[in-house]
Design a protein around this motif. Structure first.
Motif, PDB file in Angstrom:
ATOM      1  N   LYS A  33     -47.698  -8.632  36.558  1.00  0.00           N
ATOM      2  CA  LYS A  33     -47.285  -7.991  35.288  1.00  0.00           C
ATOM      3  C   LYS A  33     -47.945  -6.318  35.304  1.00  0.00           C
ATOM      4  CE  LYS A  33     -46.826 -11.640  31.678  1.00  0.00           C
ATOM      5  NZ  LYS A  33     -47.176 -11.811  30.602  1.00  0.00           N
ATOM      6  N   VAL A  34     -47.002  -5.502  34.816  1.00  0.00           N
ATOM      7  CA  VAL A  34     -47.860  -4.256  34.843  1.00  0.00           C
ATOM      8  C   VAL A  34     -48.716  -3.973  33.697  1.00  0.00           C
ATOM      9  CG1 VAL A  34     -46.917  -1.606  34.444  1.00  0.00           C
ATOM     10  CG2 VAL A  34     -45.433  -3.289  35.860  1.00  0.00           C
ATOM     11  N   LEU A  35     -48.362  -4.530  32.632  1.00  0.00           N
ATOM     12  CA  LEU A  35     -49.223  -4.411  31.436  1.00  0.00           C
ATOM     13  C   LEU A  35     -49.752  -6.011  31.235  1.00  0.00           C
ATOM     14  CD1 LEU A  35     -47.770  -1.867  29.242  1.00  0.00           C
ATOM     15  CD2 LEU A  35     -49.551  -1.689  30.658  1.00  0.00           C
ATOM     16  N   THR A  36     -50.839  -6.183  30.912  1.00  0.00           N
ATOM     17  CA  THR A  36     -51.263  -7.450  30.509  1.00  0.00           C
ATOM     18  C   THR A  36     -51.980  -7.354  29.158  1.00  0.00           C
ATOM     19  OG1 THR A  36     -53.190  -7.331  31.951  1.00  0.00           O
ATOM     20  CG2 THR A  36     -51.373  -8.428  32.725  1.00  0.00           C
TER      21      THR A  36
ATOM     22  N   ASP B 122     -39.677  -8.679  29.067  1.00  0.00           N
ATOM     23  CA  ASP B 122     -39.444  -8.412  30.616  1.00  0.00           C
ATOM     24  C   ASP B 122     -39.687  -6.765  31.000  1.00  0.00           C
ATOM     25  OD1 ASP B 122     -36.812  -7.261  30.142  1.00  0.00           O
ATOM     26  OD2 ASP B 122     -36.070  -9.703  29.816  1.00  0.00           O
ATOM     27  N   PHE B 123     -39.561  -6.024  29.920  1.00  0.00           N
ATOM     28  CA  PHE B 123     -39.706  -4.726  30.305  1.00  0.00           C
ATOM     29  C   PHE B 123     -41.157  -4.549  30.823  1.00  0.00           C
ATOM     30  CE2 PHE B 123     -40.858  -0.301  29.346  1.00  0.00           C
ATOM     31  CZ  PHE B 123     -39.712   0.595  29.857  1.00  0.00           C
ATOM     32  N   LEU B 124     -42.221  -5.219  30.117  1.00  0.00           N
ATOM     33  CA  LEU B 124     -43.359  -4.849  30.434  1.00  0.00           C
ATOM     34  C   LEU B 124     -43.744  -5.739  31.749  1.00  0.00           C
ATOM     35  CD1 LEU B 124     -44.855  -6.343  27.226  1.00  0.00           C
ATOM     36  CD2 LEU B 124     -45.005  -4.154  27.742  1.00  0.00           C
ATOM     37  N   ASP B 125     -42.906  -6.784  32.131  1.00  0.00           N
ATOM     38  CA  ASP B 125     -43.179  -7.278  33.491  1.00  0.00           C
ATOM     39  C   ASP B 125     -42.444  -6.621  34.581  1.00  0.00           C
ATOM     40  OD1 ASP B 125     -44.261  -9.437  31.832  1.00  0.00           O
ATOM     41  OD2 ASP B 125     -42.554 -10.544  31.739  1.00  0.00           O
ATOM     42  N   HIS B 126     -41.191  -6.167  34.279  1.00  0.00           N
ATOM     43  CA  HIS B 126     -40.557  -5.494  35.439  1.00  0.00           C
ATOM     44  C   HIS B 126     -40.158  -4.130  35.292  1.00  0.00           C
ATOM     45  CE1 HIS B 126     -40.086  -9.697  36.651  1.00  0.00           C
ATOM     46  NE2 HIS B 126     -39.666  -9.941  35.641  1.00  0.00           N
ATOM     47  N   GLY B 127     -39.514  -3.737  33.843  1.00  0.00           N
ATOM     48  CA  GLY B 127     -38.933  -2.477  33.800  1.00  0.00           C
ATOM     49  C   GLY B 127     -39.858  -1.481  33.979  1.00  0.00           C
ATOM     50  N   LEU B 128     -41.116  -1.323  33.295  1.00  0.00           N
ATOM     51  CA  LEU B 128     -41.874  -0.070  33.417  1.00  0.00           C
ATOM     52  C   LEU B 128     -42.267  -0.163  35.076  1.00  0.00           C
ATOM     53  CD1 LEU B 128     -43.618   2.129  32.447  1.00  0.00           C
ATOM     54  CD2 LEU B 128     -45.550   0.145  31.798  1.00  0.00           C
ATOM     55  N   GLY B 129     -42.540  -0.885  35.612  1.00  0.00           N
ATOM     56  CA  GLY B 129     -42.772  -0.806  37.195  1.00  0.00           C
ATOM     57  C   GLY B 129     -41.718  -0.318  38.051  1.00  0.00           C
ATOM     58  N   VAL B 130     -40.551  -0.645  37.666  1.00  0.00           N
ATOM     59  CA  VAL B 130     -39.379  -0.179  38.219  1.00  0.00           C
ATOM     60  C   VAL B 130     -39.177   1.275  38.000  1.00  0.00           C
ATOM     61  CG1 VAL B 130     -37.005  -0.185  38.591  1.00  0.00           C
ATOM     62  CG2 VAL B 130     -38.277  -2.340  38.822  1.00  0.00           C
ATOM     63  N   LEU B 131     -39.204   1.567  36.863  1.00  0.00           N
ATOM     64  CA  LEU B 131     -39.144   2.918  36.542  1.00  0.00           C
ATOM     65  C   LEU B 131     -40.288   3.924  37.060  1.00  0.00           C
ATOM     66  CD1 LEU B 131     -38.755   2.419  32.637  1.00  0.00           C
ATOM     67  CD2 LEU B 131     -37.066   3.763  34.033  1.00  0.00           C
ATOM     68  N   ARG B 132     -41.311   3.465  37.060  1.00  0.00           N
ATOM     69  CA  ARG B 132     -42.468   4.224  37.659  1.00  0.00           C
ATOM     70  C   ARG B 132     -42.411   4.480  39.132  1.00  0.00           C
ATOM     71  NH1 ARG B 132     -47.514   1.328  36.003  1.00  0.00           N
ATOM     72  NH2 ARG B 132     -47.409   2.545  34.078  1.00  0.00           N
ATOM     73  N   ASP B 133     -41.942   3.357  39.908  1.00  0.00           N
ATOM     74  CA  ASP B 133     -41.632   3.599  41.010  1.00  0.00           C
ATOM     75  C   ASP B 133     -40.582   4.498  41.606  1.00  0.00           C
ATOM     76  OD1 ASP B 133     -43.667   1.844  41.682  1.00  0.00           O
ATOM     77  OD2 ASP B 133     -42.609   0.109  42.187  1.00  0.00           O
ATOM     78  N   SER B 134     -39.575   4.471  40.503  1.00  0.00           N
ATOM     79  CA  SER B 134     -38.358   5.374  40.763  1.00  0.00           C
ATOM     80  C   SER B 134     -38.401   6.759  40.429  1.00  0.00           C
ATOM     81  CB  SER B 134     -36.972   4.732  40.155  1.00  0.00           C
ATOM     82  OG  SER B 134     -36.774   3.315  40.627  1.00  0.00           O
ATOM     83  N   GLY B 135     -39.542   6.940  39.780  1.00  0.00           N
ATOM     84  CA  GLY B 135     -39.993   8.492  39.273  1.00  0.00           C
ATOM     85  C   GLY B 135     -39.120   8.806  38.218  1.00  0.00           C
ATOM     86  N   ALA B 136     -38.657   7.665  37.123  1.00  0.00           N
ATOM     87  CA  ALA B 136     -37.836   7.686  36.057  1.00  0.00           C
ATOM     88  C   ALA B 136     -38.612   7.720  34.998  1.00  0.00           C
ATOM     89  CB  ALA B 136     -36.659   6.606  36.209  1.00  0.00           C
ATOM     90  N   ARG B 137     -37.989   7.959  33.813  1.00  0.00           N
ATOM     91  CA  ARG B 137     -38.796   7.896  32.475  1.00  0.00           C
ATOM     92  C   ARG B 137     -37.544   7.284  31.622  1.00  0.00           C
ATOM     93  NH1 ARG B 137     -40.446  12.562  34.544  1.00  0.00           N
ATOM     94  NH2 ARG B 137     -38.907  13.883  33.434  1.00  0.00           N
ATOM     95  N   CYS B 138     -37.815   6.755  30.350  1.00  0.00           N
ATOM     96  CA  CYS B 138     -36.772   5.987  29.600  1.00  0.00           C
ATOM     97  C   CYS B 138     -37.246   6.301  28.110  1.00  0.00           C
ATOM     98  CB  CYS B 138     -36.547   4.764  29.837  1.00  0.00           C
ATOM     99  SG  CYS B 138     -37.778   3.666  29.082  1.00  0.00           S
ATOM    100  N   THR B 139     -36.099   6.173  27.437  1.00  0.00           N
ATOM    101  CA  THR B 139     -36.440   5.786  25.646  1.00  0.00           C
ATOM    102  C   THR B 139     -36.354   4.202  25.600  1.00  0.00           C
ATOM    103  OG1 THR B 139     -35.781   8.171  25.319  1.00  0.00           O
ATOM    104  CG2 THR B 139     -35.928   6.405  23.359  1.00  0.00           C
ATOM    105  N   LEU B 140     -37.243   3.748  24.945  1.00  0.00           N
ATOM    106  CA  LEU B 140     -37.213   2.394  24.532  1.00  0.00           C
ATOM    107  C   LEU B 140     -36.999   2.187  22.903  1.00  0.00           C
ATOM    108  CD1 LEU B 140     -37.679  -0.792  25.344  1.00  0.00           C
ATOM    109  CD2 LEU B 140     -40.367  -0.116  25.022  1.00  0.00           C
ATOM    110  N   TYR B 141     -36.148   1.347  22.643  1.00  0.00           N
ATOM    111  CA  TYR B 141     -35.796   1.191  21.046  1.00  0.00           C
ATOM    112  C   TYR B 141     -36.326  -0.040  20.758  1.00  0.00           C
ATOM    113  CZ  TYR B 141     -32.846   5.651  21.647  1.00  0.00           C
ATOM    114  OH  TYR B 141     -32.513   6.929  21.914  1.00  0.00           O
ATOM    115  N   VAL B 142     -37.028  -0.074  19.786  1.00  0.00           N
ATOM    116  CA  VAL B 142     -37.421  -1.412  19.166  1.00  0.00           C
ATOM    117  C   VAL B 142     -37.250  -1.376  17.688  1.00  0.00           C
ATOM    118  CG1 VAL B 142     -39.210  -1.657  21.061  1.00  0.00           C
ATOM    119  CG2 VAL B 142     -39.833  -0.369  18.676  1.00  0.00           C
ATOM    120  N   PRO B 143     -36.893  -2.726  17.166  1.00  0.00           N
ATOM    121  CA  PRO B 143     -36.574  -2.903  15.812  1.00  0.00           C
ATOM    122  C   PRO B 143     -37.981  -3.489  15.380  1.00  0.00           C
ATOM    123  CG  PRO B 143     -35.603  -4.773  17.173  1.00  0.00           C
ATOM    124  CD  PRO B 143     -36.485  -3.761  18.148  1.00  0.00           C
ATOM    125  N   THR B 144     -38.564  -2.751  14.462  1.00  0.00           N
ATOM    126  CA  THR B 144     -39.850  -3.071  13.980  1.00  0.00           C
ATOM    127  C   THR B 144     -40.126  -4.307  13.352  1.00  0.00           C
ATOM    128  OG1 THR B 144     -39.527  -1.425  12.292  1.00  0.00           O
ATOM    129  CG2 THR B 144     -40.923  -0.509  14.002  1.00  0.00           C
TER     130      THR B 144
END
Ligand SMILES: [Zn+2]
Length: 267
Positions: free
Chosen positions: A264-267, A76-98
């Motif tokens: 989706k922001v990224l498909t 859901d970060f792909l579906d929603h999170g990135l778009g919200v960050l972008r619209d808000s002018g925010a950046r983030c660190t995304l932690y993933v378990p490989t």
């Protein structure tokens, strides 16, 4: 030399449907937008953790920073999170378990509709200016419970996999479930990470160990007003006063229609 307390926000799912027991893990995209807009409207610069720590090392910034972090890598970060960050002018660190990528979260007995993105998604996100990729180790198991060699291998492996795939440095790690001890922190340092974060439920104070950065878990009950209070409440009086002045309109009137769940922001 650190110079200021650093609020670090911790999110997980953005808009995922989760069982009631896990409701703290999911924030609606509309609420996320309001939270980020409120913080930006109050004068905070919203960045990933490494950027915020680097800024703090350089000394007092023209505007206070808040670091935004997102754990686990749910789709859901792909579906929603990135778009919200972008619209808000925010950046983030995304932690993933490989080793967990591309599957259901193995550590949740009932994960609702949560699924983890795949490594190709992580690679594409790494190319986005809004996203710093961090490690959530290789498997989502408390590191302080692992045999020393296995723990060291997993911490190093995760960084290598992400760096090789993205071609970018991976400087930060989030401890799975937040647990760490001296042995874990030394291992993470030796593996080349520059910071690591836990949970803590408090703002990272001045001079805090960069391998034990505290974070505030942000949940669905954090109205923009409440989150501003949590972020500003632990900072010095002058900053609290500035935030109070900034915390009024206009952000209250700028509630935005967040893109539809199908966009989706990224498909
Ligand atoms: Zn996690």
């Amino acid at each position: 030399m650190t110079t200021a307390a650093l609020p670090v926000l911790m999110y997980h799912s953005i808009g995922g449907r989760v069982p009631t027991a896990l409701r703290e893990l999911s924030v609606d995209p509309g609420l996320l937008a309001e939270q980020l807009d409120a913080l930006a409207g109050a004068g905070y610069v919203l960045t990933g953790l490494t950027e915020a720590l680097d800024q703090r090392e350089r000394g007092p910034a023209p505007a206070p920073h808040v670091a935004v972090t997102v754990d686990d890598g749910y789709t859901d970060f792909l579906d929603h999170g990135l778009g919200v960050l972008r619209d808000s002018g925010a950046r983030c660190t995304l932690y993933v378990p490989t080793r967990e990528l591309g599957a259901s979260p193995s550590w949740l007995s009932d994960a609702g509709d949560l699924r983890l993105m795949g490594l190709p998604d992580v690679v594409r996100l790494a190319a986005e200016p809004e996203v710093e990729i961090g490690s959530h180790s290789a498997v989502h198991v408390p590191l302080d419970s692992r045999p020393r060699r296995r723990m060291a291998d997993e911490v190093a492996e995760s960084r290598t996999v992400l760096q090789d795939a993205t071609g970018q440095p991976v400087d930060s790690l989030a401890y799975p479930h937040g647990y760490h001890d001296d042995r874990v922190r030394m291992t993470v340092h030796s593996a080349g990470y520059r910071s690591a974060c836990a949970i803590g439920h408090r703002v990272a104070p001045r001079g805090e160990d960069p391998y034990a950065v505290s974070r505030l878990l942000v949940g669905p009950d954090d109205t923009p007003e409440r989150l501003l209070e949590r972020v500003a409440g632990s900072q010095d009086a002058e900053l609290r006063a500035r935030v109070k002045r900034w915390a009024g309109p206009p952000w209250r009137w700028t509630r935005r229609a967040v893109r539809s769940t199908t966009g989706k922001v990224l498909t």
